[in-house]
Design a protein around this motif. Structure first.
Motif, PDB file in Angstrom:
ATOM      1  N   ALA A 168       1.619 -10.024   0.251  1.00 19.22           N
ATOM      2  CA  ALA A 168       1.765  -9.191   0.452  1.00 19.22           C
ATOM      3  C   ALA A 168       3.022  -8.590  -1.161  1.00 19.22           C
ATOM      4  N   ARG A 169       3.944 -10.134  -1.636  1.00 18.58           N
ATOM      5  CA  ARG A 169       4.073 -10.532  -2.487  1.00 18.58           C
ATOM      6  C   ARG A 169       2.880 -10.580  -3.935  1.00 18.58           C
ATOM      7  N   ILE A 170       1.845 -11.575  -3.285  1.00 12.76           N
ATOM      8  CA  ILE A 170       1.034 -10.985  -4.412  1.00 12.76           C
ATOM      9  C   ILE A 170       0.505 -10.267  -4.612  1.00 12.76           C
ATOM     10  N   LEU A 171      -0.441  -9.091  -3.913  1.00 12.09           N
ATOM     11  CA  LEU A 171      -0.940  -7.813  -3.929  1.00 12.09           C
ATOM     12  C   LEU A 171       0.921  -6.955  -4.581  1.00 12.09           C
ATOM     13  N   CYS A 172       1.857  -7.109  -4.226  1.00 15.96           N
ATOM     14  CA  CYS A 172       2.797  -5.978  -4.748  1.00 15.96           C
ATOM     15  C   CYS A 172       2.991  -6.595  -6.152  1.00 15.96           C
ATOM     16  N   ASN A 173       2.619  -7.398  -6.617  1.00 19.52           N
ATOM     17  CA  ASN A 173       2.868  -7.949  -7.945  1.00 19.52           C
ATOM     18  C   ASN A 173       1.273  -6.943  -9.094  1.00 19.52           C
ATOM     19  N   VAL A 174       0.470  -7.664  -8.347  1.00 19.33           N
ATOM     20  CA  VAL A 174      -1.267  -6.563  -8.953  1.00 19.33           C
ATOM     21  C   VAL A 174      -0.004  -4.836  -8.859  1.00 19.33           C
ATOM     22  N   GLY A 175       0.506  -4.553  -8.106  1.00 16.48           N
ATOM     23  CA  GLY A 175       0.676  -3.167  -8.270  1.00 16.48           C
ATOM     24  C   GLY A 175       1.611  -3.497  -9.070  1.00 16.48           C
ATOM     25  N   LEU A 176       2.508  -4.401  -9.057  1.00 18.59           N
ATOM     26  CA  LEU A 176       3.252  -4.125 -10.435  1.00 18.59           C
ATOM     27  C   LEU A 176       2.954  -5.051 -12.108  1.00 18.59           C
ATOM     28  N   ALA A 177       2.126  -4.675 -11.913  1.00 19.85           N
ATOM     29  CA  ALA A 177       0.569  -5.691 -13.275  1.00 19.85           C
ATOM     30  C   ALA A 177       0.259  -3.975 -13.545  1.00 19.85           C
ATOM     31  N   ARG A 225      -6.796  -9.091  10.159  1.00 17.25           N
ATOM     32  CA  ARG A 225      -6.813  -9.422   9.287  1.00 17.25           C
ATOM     33  C   ARG A 225      -7.350  -7.454   8.682  1.00 17.25           C
ATOM     34  N   LYS A 226      -7.515  -6.714   9.321  1.00 13.30           N
ATOM     35  CA  LYS A 226      -6.599  -5.472   8.956  1.00 13.30           C
ATOM     36  C   LYS A 226      -5.820  -5.265   8.613  1.00 13.30           C
ATOM     37  N   GLU A 227      -4.580  -5.678   9.623  1.00 16.75           N
ATOM     38  CA  GLU A 227      -3.108  -5.542   9.676  1.00 16.75           C
ATOM     39  C   GLU A 227      -2.520  -6.172   7.895  1.00 16.75           C
ATOM     40  N   ARG A 228      -3.305  -6.848   7.993  1.00 20.95           N
ATOM     41  CA  ARG A 228      -2.577  -8.076   6.895  1.00 20.95           C
ATOM     42  C   ARG A 228      -2.569  -7.664   5.041  1.00 20.95           C
ATOM     43  N   TRP A 229      -4.263  -6.814   5.714  1.00 19.04           N
ATOM     44  CA  TRP A 229      -4.120  -5.900   4.207  1.00 19.04           C
ATOM     45  C   TRP A 229      -3.983  -4.672   4.011  1.00 19.04           C
ATOM     46  N   ALA A 230      -3.584  -3.949   4.846  1.00 17.87           N
ATOM     47  CA  ALA A 230      -2.852  -3.145   5.055  1.00 17.87           C
ATOM     48  C   ALA A 230      -1.540  -2.930   4.789  1.00 17.87           C
ATOM     49  N   PHE A 231      -1.396  -4.174   5.604  1.00 15.25           N
ATOM     50  CA  PHE A 231       0.843  -4.324   4.684  1.00 15.25           C
ATOM     51  C   PHE A 231       0.385  -4.879   3.581  1.00 15.25           C
ATOM     52  N   GLY A 232      -0.862  -5.341   2.886  1.00 22.68           N
ATOM     53  CA  GLY A 232      -0.362  -6.080   1.180  1.00 22.68           C
ATOM     54  C   GLY A 232      -0.590  -5.341   0.200  1.00 22.68           C
ATOM     55  N   LEU A 233      -1.880  -3.917   0.879  1.00 21.74           N
ATOM     56  CA  LEU A 233      -2.499  -2.751  -0.267  1.00 21.74           C
ATOM     57  C   LEU A 233      -1.091  -2.088  -0.186  1.00 21.74           C
ATOM     58  N   ALA A 234      -0.367  -1.568   1.208  1.00 17.30           N
ATOM     59  CA  ALA A 234       1.071  -1.019   1.374  1.00 17.30           C
ATOM     60  C   ALA A 234       1.500  -1.466   0.124  1.00 17.30           C
ATOM     61  N   GLY A 235       2.033  -2.263   0.477  1.00 18.87           N
ATOM     62  CA  GLY A 235       3.047  -3.010  -0.593  1.00 18.87           C
ATOM     63  C   GLY A 235       2.814  -3.252  -2.507  1.00 18.87           C
ATOM     64  N   LEU A 236       1.354  -3.226  -2.614  1.00 17.77           N
ATOM     65  CA  LEU A 236       0.132  -2.758  -4.018  1.00 17.77           C
ATOM     66  C   LEU A 236       1.000  -0.873  -4.597  1.00 17.77           C
ATOM     67  N   GLY A 237       0.635  -0.045  -3.340  1.00 16.67           N
ATOM     68  CA  GLY A 237       0.988   0.716  -4.059  1.00 16.67           C
ATOM     69  C   GLY A 237       2.283   1.091  -3.696  1.00 16.67           C
ATOM     70  N   GLN A 238       3.117   0.839  -3.442  1.00 15.01           N
ATOM     71  CA  GLN A 238       4.658   0.964  -3.563  1.00 15.01           C
ATOM     72  C   GLN A 238       4.709   0.746  -4.725  1.00 15.01           C
ATOM     73  N   ASN A 239       4.748  -0.898  -4.854  1.00 13.85           N
ATOM     74  CA  ASN A 239       5.100  -0.787  -6.182  1.00 13.85           C
ATOM     75  C   ASN A 239       4.776  -0.285  -8.000  1.00 13.85           C
TER      76      ASN A 239
END
Length: 432
Positions: free
Chosen positions: A155-164, A12-26
């Motif tokens: 990850a794409r959901i969180l990436c789009n939170v970053g986009l938002a 779970r930690k990896e999953r959220w680390a990967f997703g939140l990284a995408g949020l930050g990058q976006n």
């Protein structure tokens, strides 16, 4: 071939680390991709055609570096992993360069343009070094296609939170801070600091589980042999005018609607629909193949763009409704594209015995930049040809061109994107 001696389940930690990284990058990436052209034309006062040419030259130049980096990654794994070392090294440069791109000195037009070229190319290179290993990790972190789809969907959901965040918040901050270069720069500092911190999570917490025991290193020849990947990325290049809707939308809000802050509402609605589509994509995958869903997303996009073009933009509720449908189309297409790149990597490994995730995702980043290059150049060219004058009421010809940038041209791009996919032939089972 794959070495599957390591545990294969993602924590779970990896999953959220990967997703939140995408949020930050976006947050970092989309703030610049959405606002830099308006910043250059309306704040730095660089001519639209010069800015469009800058975007074309810089992004094509940098796009060429993507497969070079991907090939280098595949050929030179380190003892600490093929991808993780890059993800650990990039957060600080990400912050610094993302701020400098908005620090355009007050000097002669020629030197100002030179600074824009150098800083923007460096920024694009930084994005390459972060993006290629980040999405390549989605292939090496697990061998399970179902788990990979779940990871990429989150990850794409969180990436789009970053986009938002990068679309909705900046107009409000720029207005709050009085507009002008200082407001854009302060917004860049905020976006880059939070985004870089979040991106650092993936390098600290993720693992590479799938190791390649290639008998020979991958090369560009392997890329050209991956027919399905070439077809998929050809489809994406043909969608270039669909993928710069954020930049065109900012001009639309500022000049057609005469309220730049409206972009926060319109962009937020678009992204909300994208996130909703990403939530439902795994459920749709239980009943349809990825190829059929990919094509359906383009049909939906064509319908939304062309209908709004003929209806016009003077009814706010009509704008909201069709922007929402556009967002559904973009969100569905986005998740599917990333998972299909992973499928192409797996299919090519079964055929050749070589894993090419670095080169394959570099090629994906390459086509993303070509999309942006062609799309942004066309925006600058069209504005120049229709008599656009920054920071003033536009003539009807320019306003019609700006509206066509978010309706007619994306509709054409949706149809063009469907053509190569006729030959996409990876066989797949529906996810249960």
């Amino acid at each position: 071939m794959k070495d599957e001696t390591m545990e294969t389940q993602i924590t779970r930690k990896e999953r959220w680390a990967f997703g939140l990284a995408g949020l930050g990058q976006n947050m970092v990436y989309n703030y610049t991709t959405a606002y830099i052209m308006v910043f250059y034309t309306d704040v730095a006062l660089i001519a639209p055609i010069a800015v469009g040419t800058l975007m074309l030259v810089a992004r094509v130049f940098d796009a060429i570096n993507d497969p070079i980096l991907g090939n280098y990654i595949d050929r030179h794994p380190s003892p600490k992993g093929k991808l993780i070392p890059y993800l650990k090294a990039i957060p600080i440069p990400m912050f610094v360069i993302s701020v400098l791109v908005y620090f355009v000195p007050d000097m002669s037009p020629a030197l100002k343009l030179l600074y824009a070229y150098v800083s923007f190319i460096l920024w694009d290179l930084m994005y390459t070094v972060s993006d290629v290993p980040y999405w390549g990790l989605s292939v090496t972190i697990t061998a399970d296609p179902k788990e990979r789809l779940s990871l990429i969907s989150l990850a794409r959901i969180l990436c789009n939170v970053g986009l938002a965040v990068s679309i909705v918040l900046p107009p409000l901050l720029i207005k709050l801070w009085g507009g002008g270069q200082q407001a854009y720069l302060l917004t860049a500092v905020l976006m880059a600091s939070v985004g870089s911190l979040l991106f650092s999570l993936v390098g600290r917490h993720a693992k590479e589980r799938i190791q390649a025991n290639n008998q020979e290193p991958s090369s560009f020849k392997n890329l050209l042999q991956n027919k399905s990947l070439i077809i998929l990325q050809s489809s994406r290049i043909l969608q270039a005018f669909r993928m710069v809707i954020a930049t065109a939308g900012l001009y639309f809000a500022k000049y057609n609607l005469q309220d730049e802050a409206q972009f926060s509402l319109l962009g937020g609605l678009l992204i909300l629909a994208m996130i909703l589509a990403m939530f439902v994509t795994p459920k749709l995958k239980k009943h349809f193949t990825k190829k059929s869903l990919y094509q359906a997303s383009l049909v939906l996009g064509f319908f939304a763009h062309i209908t709004l073009y003929f209806l016009g933009y003077h009814n706010a509720w009509v704008n909201y409704a069709f922007l929402f449908i556009m967002g559904l189309s973009l969100g569905l297409n986005d998740v599917l594209t990333y998972t299909m790149v992973g499928d192409c990597v797996d299919a090519y490994e079964q055929k050749s015995g070589l894993r090419t995730e670095g080169l394959s995702f570099a090629f994906h980043t390459f086509t993303t930049k070509l999309q942006s290059a062609f799309g942004l150049f066309f925006i600058g060219f069209l504005l120049d040809q229709t008599g656009f004058i920054e920071n003033t009421l536009q003539q009807p010809k320019a306003m019609a061109a700006i509206f066509a940038l978010i309706t007619l041209y994306p509709a054409i791009a949706s149809l063009l994107g469907m053509i190569p996919m006729v030959w996409y032939d990876i066989k797949e089972k529906r996810t249960q």
